[in-house]
Design an enzyme around this catalytic site. Structure first.
Site, PDB file in Angstrom:
ATOM      1  N   LYS A  13       0.899  -0.977   0.025  1.00 55.55           N
ATOM      2  CA  LYS A  13       0.123  -0.047   0.030  1.00 55.55           C
ATOM      3  C   LYS A  13       0.911   1.361   0.063  1.00 55.55           C
ATOM      4  CE  LYS A  13      -0.246  -0.433   5.089  1.00 55.55           C
ATOM      5  NZ  LYS A  13      -1.079  -0.903   6.188  1.00 55.55           N
ATOM      6  N   ARG A  47     -11.269   0.373  14.296  1.00 51.85           N
ATOM      7  CA  ARG A  47     -10.712   0.993  13.139  1.00 51.85           C
ATOM      8  C   ARG A  47     -11.633   0.525  11.962  1.00 51.85           C
ATOM      9  NH1 ARG A  47      -4.385   1.273  11.345  1.00 51.85           N
ATOM     10  NH2 ARG A  47      -5.015  -0.816  10.428  1.00 51.85           N
ATOM     11  N   TYR A  91      15.942  30.189   9.340  1.00 53.38           N
ATOM     12  CA  TYR A  91      14.591  30.873   9.567  1.00 53.38           C
ATOM     13  C   TYR A  91      14.363  30.653  11.205  1.00 53.38           C
ATOM     14  CZ  TYR A  91      12.942  30.616   4.759  1.00 53.38           C
ATOM     15  OH  TYR A  91      12.741  31.180   3.441  1.00 53.38           O
ATOM     16  N   MET A 119      12.439  24.566   3.032  1.00 58.22           N
ATOM     17  CA  MET A 119      11.711  23.761   2.086  1.00 58.22           C
ATOM     18  C   MET A 119      12.808  23.020   1.267  1.00 58.22           C
ATOM     19  SD  MET A 119       9.132  25.208  -1.021  1.00 58.22           S
ATOM     20  CE  MET A 119       8.123  25.826  -0.053  1.00 58.22           C
TER      21      MET A 119
HETATM   22  C1  LIG Z   1      -0.475  -1.710   6.951  1.00 62.14           C
HETATM   23  C2  LIG Z   1      -1.011  -3.257   7.450  1.00 62.14           C
HETATM   24  C3  LIG Z   1      -0.160  -4.236   7.336  1.00 62.14           C
HETATM   25  C4  LIG Z   1       1.063  -4.179   7.234  1.00 62.14           C
HETATM   26  O1  LIG Z   1       1.753  -3.732   8.447  1.00 62.14           O
HETATM   27  P1  LIG Z   1       3.316  -3.777   8.654  1.00 62.14           P
HETATM   28  O2  LIG Z   1       3.367  -3.030  10.290  1.00 62.14           O
HETATM   29  O3  LIG Z   1       3.738  -2.408   7.950  1.00 62.14           O
HETATM   30  O4  LIG Z   1       3.836  -4.833   8.522  1.00 62.14           O
HETATM   31  C5  LIG Z   1      -0.864  -5.440   7.494  1.00 62.14           C
HETATM   32  N1  LIG Z   1      -2.222  -5.783   7.847  1.00 62.14           N
HETATM   33  C6  LIG Z   1      -3.205  -4.206   7.789  1.00 62.14           C
HETATM   34  C7  LIG Z   1      -4.475  -4.539   8.198  1.00 62.14           C
HETATM   35  C8  LIG Z   1      -2.655  -3.206   7.386  1.00 62.14           C
HETATM   36  O5  LIG Z   1      -3.112  -2.082   7.582  1.00 62.14           O
END
Ligand SMILES: *Cc1c(COP(=O)(O)O)cnc(C)c1O
Length: 375
Positions: free
Chosen positions: A40, A137, A261, A309
């Site tokens: 992802k 969640r 800055y 930046m």
């Molecule tokens: C992002 C995610 C993972 C991967 O988690 P890592 O800690 O990066 O290995 C696995 N399962 C779910 C549901 C996630 O949202």
């Protein structure tokens, strides 16, 4: 002589061979359970177009993304892989999931109903079922698990190939949440697991919690990309990322000179400063102002003043002058300052450092990905 990176102020090297080595290390750790790959957020910022084929070449056949768009992109890269979409079905998404042979992670009874209805019309459609055991969640909360247990017919039409849950505290092995979620997951499996569904609880850190947590499929992301799975244990994974910034200018300043800055750093004695081409527009977090550090070889040099930046300023007084010249590269992330260390300096986690890595860096992929087998 001008080199290929002369137009770039900073260079991000991503070692695909290290990602493959990490995948293999996790496979070995899993002792028979399947190792999926979580790609992802553009493979945690490292480039899904390069990372996913490399993982596939290493034998990874099950992938997870967060969004439908990410799933469609990944389908274009890997025509044969099993691709699950964590965020599940969104309104109007059902047809797209079917069209791209993507598998939703069903997160609620409503999503189960929508997917099962489609499956009853078209023949069973593969999906994952997500049980919430303590994240609050995504996933079926306890009341929906109870409702599903009362009415298993609801799943007819959905071919549930995977039943999963996600751990909240897997990076803290002693945390009581781990055992509590394990028990809740087992309880949900007993009550609602469809025949033939494989089970999955562990992401990166969960793999290191012990055999009880591994089940049939693990879902690592971070560990593939070299992040440490347990903050209090040595990191067994190979570093994947090196980030080098170019020194643009070097100056010797008097004591009392202020830097950057807000004039937040004041030199207390004469100093040599190097200005490096990286800043928050690159994803070099502003919270590293007066806190971060870079390395020149094995020597640590502190970030002084605010991150701006496009620029940061390093105090290089302690470094031999011939190593601090315009055009020289310093390690912002490298062998002596891994992603997790920079994250600590920034007050965040390695995940945020990686996913913040901007498109402004010149990217170099190291290690050829094997060709994608079967398409
Ligand atoms: C992002 C995610 C993972 C991967 O988690 P890592 O800690 O990066 O290995 C696995 N399962 C779910 C549901 C996630 O949202």
């Amino acid at each position: 002589m001008p080199g290929p990176d002369d137009g770039a102020a900073a260079v991000l090297s991503i070692d695909l061979t290290a990602i493959v080595a990490n995948y293999r290390l996790l496979v070995a750790r899993l002792g028979g359970a399947e190792c999926a790959g979580v790609v992802k957020a553009d493979a945690y910022g490292l480039g899904v177009a390069e990372v996913a084929p490399a993982l596939h070449g290493a034998g990874c056949r099950v992938f997870f993304v967060a969004t439908l768009d990410e799933g469609i992109e990944l389908r274009g890269l890997l025509p044969e892989a099993e691709i699950y979409v964590f965020n599940g079905l969104t309104a109007g998404g059902v047809e797209s999931f079917v069209a791209h042979a993507l598998r939703p992670v069903l997160n609620s009874l409503g999503e189960i109903d929508a997917w099962a209805a489609m499956g009853r019309r078209r023949g069973p459609l593969a999906a994952a079922l997500h049980i919430d055991t303590g994240m609050a969640r995504l996933g079926l909360p306890p009341a929906e698990v109870a409702a599903l247990a009362e009415d298993r017919f609801r799943l007819d039409g959905a071919a549930v190939a995977l039943m999963l849950s996600h751990l909240a505290c897997a990076d803290e092995p002693e945390h009581p949440m781990n055992a509590r979620q394990l028990a809740a997951f087992r309880d949900a499996v007993r009550r609602v697991a469809p025949d033939g569904a494989r089970l999955s609880l562990a992401a990166s850190s969960g793999i290191f919690l012990g055999a009880d947590y591994r089940f049939d499929v693990a879902r690592p992301g971070a560990a593939l990309y070299g992040l440490r799975p347990q903050p209090d244990a040595p990191n067994p994974l190979a570093p994947v990322v090196r980030l080098q910034g170019k020194i643009l200018q070097v100056r010797d300043v008097d004591s009392d000179t202020t830097v950057g800055y807000g004039a937040t750093h004041r030199c207390t004695r004469p100093a040599r400063l190097a200005t490096v081409g990286a800043g928050y527009a690159y994803g070099y977090l502003r919270s590293l102002s007066n806190r971060g550090s870079a390395h020149i070889g094995a020597e640590r040099v502190p970030v002084v003043g605010r991150v701006s930046m496009d620029l940061i300023t390093l105090d290089v007084t302690a470094i031999a002058p011939e190593r601090v010249t315009p055009g020289a590269l310093v390690d912002l992330i490298g062998p002596h300052n891994p992603v997790d260390a920079l994250a600590e300096e920034a007050g965040t986690i390695g995940y945020e450092i990686l996913t913040s890595l901007g498109r402004r860096y010149r990217r170099r992929y190291v290690g050829a990905a094997a060709p994608v087998a079967g398409g």
